[in-house]
Design a protein around this motif. Structure first.
Motif, PDB file in Angstrom:
ATOM      1  N   LEU A  47       0.842  -1.302  -0.142  1.00 46.48           N
ATOM      2  CA  LEU A  47       0.038   0.024   0.025  1.00 46.48           C
ATOM      3  C   LEU A  47       0.583   1.252   0.062  1.00 46.48           C
ATOM      4  O   LEU A  47       1.747   1.072   0.068  1.00 46.48           O
ATOM      5  N   HIS A  48       1.013   2.206  -1.138  1.00 43.85           N
ATOM      6  CA  HIS A  48       1.488   3.226  -0.866  1.00 43.85           C
ATOM      7  C   HIS A  48       0.785   4.386  -0.759  1.00 43.85           C
ATOM      8  O   HIS A  48       1.509   5.025   0.461  1.00 43.85           O
ATOM      9  N   SER A  49      -0.875   4.648  -1.676  1.00 41.88           N
ATOM     10  CA  SER A  49      -0.830   5.646  -0.595  1.00 41.88           C
ATOM     11  C   SER A  49      -2.925   5.850  -1.139  1.00 41.88           C
ATOM     12  O   SER A  49      -3.089   5.115  -1.879  1.00 41.88           O
ATOM     13  N   VAL A  50      -3.393   6.866  -0.252  1.00 42.58           N
ATOM     14  CA  VAL A  50      -4.965   6.657  -0.682  1.00 42.58           C
ATOM     15  C   VAL A  50      -5.013   8.254  -0.781  1.00 42.58           C
ATOM     16  O   VAL A  50      -4.610   8.691   0.244  1.00 42.58           O
ATOM     17  N   TYR A  51      -5.915   8.742  -1.299  1.00 45.18           N
ATOM     18  CA  TYR A  51      -6.697   9.416  -2.251  1.00 45.18           C
ATOM     19  C   TYR A  51      -8.536   9.473  -1.973  1.00 45.18           C
ATOM     20  O   TYR A  51      -8.632   8.658  -2.492  1.00 45.18           O
ATOM     21  N   ASP A  67     -21.287   7.149  -1.193  1.00 43.90           N
ATOM     22  CA  ASP A  67     -20.998   6.252  -1.235  1.00 43.90           C
ATOM     23  C   ASP A  67     -19.102   7.139  -0.578  1.00 43.90           C
ATOM     24  O   ASP A  67     -19.150   8.897  -0.840  1.00 43.90           O
ATOM     25  N   ILE A  68     -18.697   6.591   0.224  1.00 39.40           N
ATOM     26  CA  ILE A  68     -16.675   6.601  -0.208  1.00 39.40           C
ATOM     27  C   ILE A  68     -16.310   6.103  -0.952  1.00 39.40           C
ATOM     28  O   ILE A  68     -15.471   5.181  -1.258  1.00 39.40           O
ATOM     29  N   ASP A  69     -15.277   7.266  -2.195  1.00 37.55           N
ATOM     30  CA  ASP A  69     -14.847   7.186  -3.210  1.00 37.55           C
ATOM     31  C   ASP A  69     -13.313   7.101  -2.883  1.00 37.55           C
ATOM     32  O   ASP A  69     -13.071   8.112  -2.418  1.00 37.55           O
ATOM     33  N   LEU A  70     -12.833   5.610  -3.287  1.00 37.22           N
ATOM     34  CA  LEU A  70     -11.067   6.069  -2.839  1.00 37.22           C
ATOM     35  C   LEU A  70     -10.294   5.962  -4.472  1.00 37.22           C
ATOM     36  O   LEU A  70     -10.497   4.653  -4.577  1.00 37.22           O
ATOM     37  N   ASP A 106     -10.879   2.496  -6.055  1.00 41.93           N
ATOM     38  CA  ASP A 106     -10.131   2.999  -7.820  1.00 41.93           C
ATOM     39  C   ASP A 106      -9.145   2.404  -7.339  1.00 41.93           C
ATOM     40  O   ASP A 106      -8.458   2.923  -7.182  1.00 41.93           O
ATOM     41  N   ILE A 107      -7.956   0.855  -7.785  1.00 38.25           N
ATOM     42  CA  ILE A 107      -6.887   0.800  -6.874  1.00 38.25           C
ATOM     43  C   ILE A 107      -6.014   1.082  -8.807  1.00 38.25           C
ATOM     44  O   ILE A 107      -6.848   0.479  -9.445  1.00 38.25           O
ATOM     45  N   GLY A 108      -4.969   1.582  -8.550  1.00 39.18           N
ATOM     46  CA  GLY A 108      -3.704   1.668  -9.395  1.00 39.18           C
ATOM     47  C   GLY A 108      -2.723   1.019  -9.301  1.00 39.18           C
ATOM     48  O   GLY A 108      -2.146   0.975  -7.675  1.00 39.18           O
ATOM     49  N   MET A 109      -1.955   1.035 -10.334  1.00 36.58           N
ATOM     50  CA  MET A 109      -0.427   0.914  -9.941  1.00 36.58           C
ATOM     51  C   MET A 109       0.112   1.891  -9.971  1.00 36.58           C
ATOM     52  O   MET A 109       0.406   3.321 -10.942  1.00 36.58           O
ATOM     53  N   MET A 110       1.107   1.599  -9.370  1.00 39.82           N
ATOM     54  CA  MET A 110       2.383   3.056  -8.953  1.00 39.82           C
ATOM     55  C   MET A 110       3.044   2.626 -10.510  1.00 39.82           C
ATOM     56  O   MET A 110       3.611   3.991 -10.911  1.00 39.82           O
ATOM     57  N   ASP A 111       3.488   2.054 -11.523  1.00 39.25           N
ATOM     58  CA  ASP A 111       4.020   1.924 -12.378  1.00 39.25           C
ATOM     59  C   ASP A 111       3.278   2.400 -13.510  1.00 39.25           C
ATOM     60  O   ASP A 111       3.984   3.132 -14.365  1.00 39.25           O
ATOM     61  N   LYS A 127      -4.139  15.469  -9.124  1.00 38.42           N
ATOM     62  CA  LYS A 127      -4.280  16.412  -8.820  1.00 38.42           C
ATOM     63  C   LYS A 127      -5.118  17.364  -8.147  1.00 38.42           C
ATOM     64  O   LYS A 127      -5.504  18.467  -8.158  1.00 38.42           O
ATOM     65  N   HIS A 128      -6.705  16.694  -9.406  1.00 34.94           N
ATOM     66  CA  HIS A 128      -6.814  18.390 -10.130  1.00 34.94           C
ATOM     67  C   HIS A 128      -8.963  17.444  -8.627  1.00 34.94           C
ATOM     68  O   HIS A 128      -9.582  18.453  -8.896  1.00 34.94           O
ATOM     69  N   VAL A 129      -8.446  16.167  -8.709  1.00 33.56           N
ATOM     70  CA  VAL A 129      -9.807  16.149  -8.429  1.00 33.56           C
ATOM     71  C   VAL A 129      -9.569  15.555  -7.033  1.00 33.56           C
ATOM     72  O   VAL A 129     -10.825  14.720  -5.997  1.00 33.56           O
ATOM     73  N   CYS A 130      -8.844  14.688  -6.723  1.00 32.44           N
ATOM     74  CA  CYS A 130      -8.264  13.720  -5.235  1.00 32.44           C
ATOM     75  C   CYS A 130      -7.773  14.914  -4.234  1.00 32.44           C
ATOM     76  O   CYS A 130      -6.849  15.637  -4.651  1.00 32.44           O
ATOM     77  N   ILE A 131      -8.018  13.950  -3.381  1.00 26.46           N
ATOM     78  CA  ILE A 131      -7.034  14.506  -1.955  1.00 26.46           C
ATOM     79  C   ILE A 131      -6.133  13.542  -0.976  1.00 26.46           C
ATOM     80  O   ILE A 131      -6.766  12.462  -1.139  1.00 26.46           O
ATOM     81  N   CYS A 132      -5.193  13.074  -1.024  1.00 24.90           N
ATOM     82  CA  CYS A 132      -4.115  12.294  -0.624  1.00 24.90           C
ATOM     83  C   CYS A 132      -4.408  12.481   1.266  1.00 24.90           C
ATOM     84  O   CYS A 132      -4.575  12.958   1.905  1.00 24.90           O
ATOM     85  N   ILE A 133      -5.149  11.461   1.491  1.00 21.35           N
ATOM     86  CA  ILE A 133      -5.142  11.378   3.143  1.00 21.35           C
ATOM     87  C   ILE A 133      -4.259  10.088   3.959  1.00 21.35           C
ATOM     88  O   ILE A 133      -4.545   9.983   4.859  1.00 21.35           O
ATOM     89  N   TYR A 134      -3.217   9.117   2.279  1.00 21.27           N
ATOM     90  CA  TYR A 134      -2.979   8.222   3.636  1.00 21.27           C
ATOM     91  C   TYR A 134      -1.449   8.292   2.356  1.00 21.27           C
ATOM     92  O   TYR A 134      -1.456   7.575   1.621  1.00 21.27           O
ATOM     93  N   GLY A 135      -0.199   8.502   2.945  1.00 24.77           N
ATOM     94  CA  GLY A 135       1.385   7.810   2.683  1.00 24.77           C
ATOM     95  C   GLY A 135       1.525   9.332   1.582  1.00 24.77           C
ATOM     96  O   GLY A 135       1.454  10.044   1.574  1.00 24.77           O
ATOM     97  N   GLU A 136       2.383   9.088   0.931  1.00 25.63           N
ATOM     98  CA  GLU A 136       2.936   9.744   0.182  1.00 25.63           C
ATOM     99  C   GLU A 136       2.275  10.396  -1.412  1.00 25.63           C
ATOM    100  O   GLU A 136       1.425   9.747  -2.344  1.00 25.63           O
ATOM    101  N   ASP A 137       1.550  11.432  -1.125  1.00 32.75           N
ATOM    102  CA  ASP A 137       1.471  12.650  -2.072  1.00 32.75           C
ATOM    103  C   ASP A 137       1.923  12.709  -3.320  1.00 32.75           C
ATOM    104  O   ASP A 137       2.706  13.382  -3.560  1.00 32.75           O
TER     105      ASP A 137
END
Length: 261
Positions: A47-51, A67-70, A106-111, A127-137
């Motif tokens: 787990l790298h980061s959550v938005y 819903d909670i959208d992540l 909505d799960i994505g890979m770092m690469d 950049k424009h839709v999410c806000i980081c709530i865990y991990g490196e932004d």
């Protein structure tokens, strides 16, 4: 409303991020902490980061409806065992917290995030839709953007597949009102993308989206019908939604071809 509306952009035309932790209701903040712990338990070190995105992050959530959208970024794919554990933990979380009907991951890979062709999808999204709530932004690695067709094309890349999948689900079994409205919202947001650049705007409101669409497509009766459904909170029937799906699959294909020529 004057056109172009320039809703949701700053004085220089760059898209504003309507999501902020300051807007999140305290009740949801506690639930978000629980969901992060679930993700840490299921994904572990990958787990790298959550938005956070959507109505909860915009301060517009309605208890029992929203819903909670992540968006979740991981360094390697979930194993079948990890995915099964996440599904089970998520099911328990929903049953224990009736104010949340669903948690969307909505799960994505770092690469994938840093691929050359990802700027207008993951770059824009983080950049424009999410806000980081865990991990490196990761959003800090991308530039600010103005409304453009590249964003539209990136966000709508799976739209036809999504609508076909929704049609299949409706034809095969029962769907609830929440799912029916979600399909309509997906259609409206997908259509609005096609006029955001011309309107120099980035609106997150379905009602605004439909008002803008009616201006640029004054002869399109379906936008008027859908606006009435949302305005009067009238739940569409399954057949009505199926008709919208069939119509707008052709509509989206036509608009995409027009922009490609």
């Amino acid at each position: 409303m004057e056109f172009p509306t320039r809703i949701g952009v700053d004085n220089d035309g760059y898209i504003l991020n309507a999501t902020s932790l300051d807007k999140v209701n305290c009740a949801y903040k506690e639930l978000l902490n629980q969901v992060i712990e679930i993700l840490k338990k299921c994904a572990g070190a990958k787990l790298h980061s959550v938005y956070l995105y959507g109505s909860v992050g915009r301060g517009q959530a309605v208890f029992g409806t929203s819903d909670i959208d992540l968006s979740v970024i991981v360094t390697s794919p979930f194993t079948p065992q990890e995915a099964a554990l996440l599904n089970e933990e998520n099911r328990k979380f929903i049953s224990e917290n009736p104010i949340v009907p669903k948690v969307d991951y909505d799960i994505g890979m770092m690469d994938e995030v840093f691929q050359d062709n990802s700027q207008y999808y993951w770059g824009f999204w983080l950049k424009h839709v999410c806000i980081c709530i865990y991990g490196e932004d990761l959003s800090i690695h991308f530039p600010k953007m103005k409304p453009n067709f590249q964003i539209c094309r990136a966000l709508n890349q799976d739209l036809i597949d999504t609508l076909n999948r929704s049609r299949k689900e409706m034809n095969e079994g029962e769907v609830d009102n929440h799912q029916l409205l979600s399909v309509l919202k997906r259609i409206v947001r997908g259509a609005y993308c096609y006029v955001a650049e011309k309107d120099e705007s980035w609106s997150t409101s379905i009602q605004e989206n439909l008002q803008i669409l009616q201006h640029y497509f004054p002869g399109e009766i379906n936008f008027k019908k859908m606006k009435g459904a949302f305005l009067h909170k009238k739940i569409p029937t399954v057949n009505e939604v199926l008709n919208y799906i069939d119509y707008f699959i052709d509509w989206f294909n036509e608009k995409t071809m027009e922009r490609s020529n």
